[in-house]
Design an enzyme around this catalytic site. Sequence first.
Site: not given
Length: 148
Positions: A9-10, A17, A22, A73, A76, A97, A99, A106
């Site tokens: 998502p996103n 964004r 990012y 990735n 969320a 995985e 990111h 974070r």
Amino acid sequence: MKISVINGPNLNLLGQREPELYGRLSLARIEADLKDLADELGVEVGFFQSNSEGALVTAVQEADREAEGIILNAAAYTHTSVALLDAILACRVPVVEVHLTNPLAREDFRRRSFLAQACAGTISGFGAESYSLALLWFSRRKNEGSGA
């Protein structure tokens, strides 16, 4: 060797964004750069992005049948999705995985990955290069297996 790159998502909003967090590269640009690297390495890549958890579960299941590895990735959903964890646990191919940011640097809720326990490894904090590092790992694995 075919690697499926699955984005959650996103990530379709990359470049717009929170670019300070990012980066300014769009997902399309990241994919094009990764495709160029894949061509250099002699690896085939396929791309998928969805904001829907169910669609991501289906993509992982399909990639398990069609590819020799998955770069994921989950965004969320990394921190919330038992469904994605179960899909990865059912995989016969390795999942890496990735990111863009370093989740450990974070918010507290981002420091826990539901998925990491089922993945071959996690690469985070290197921006778009996180994808490249994952692809390099798959390529080297392939070459070690062929005796090269």
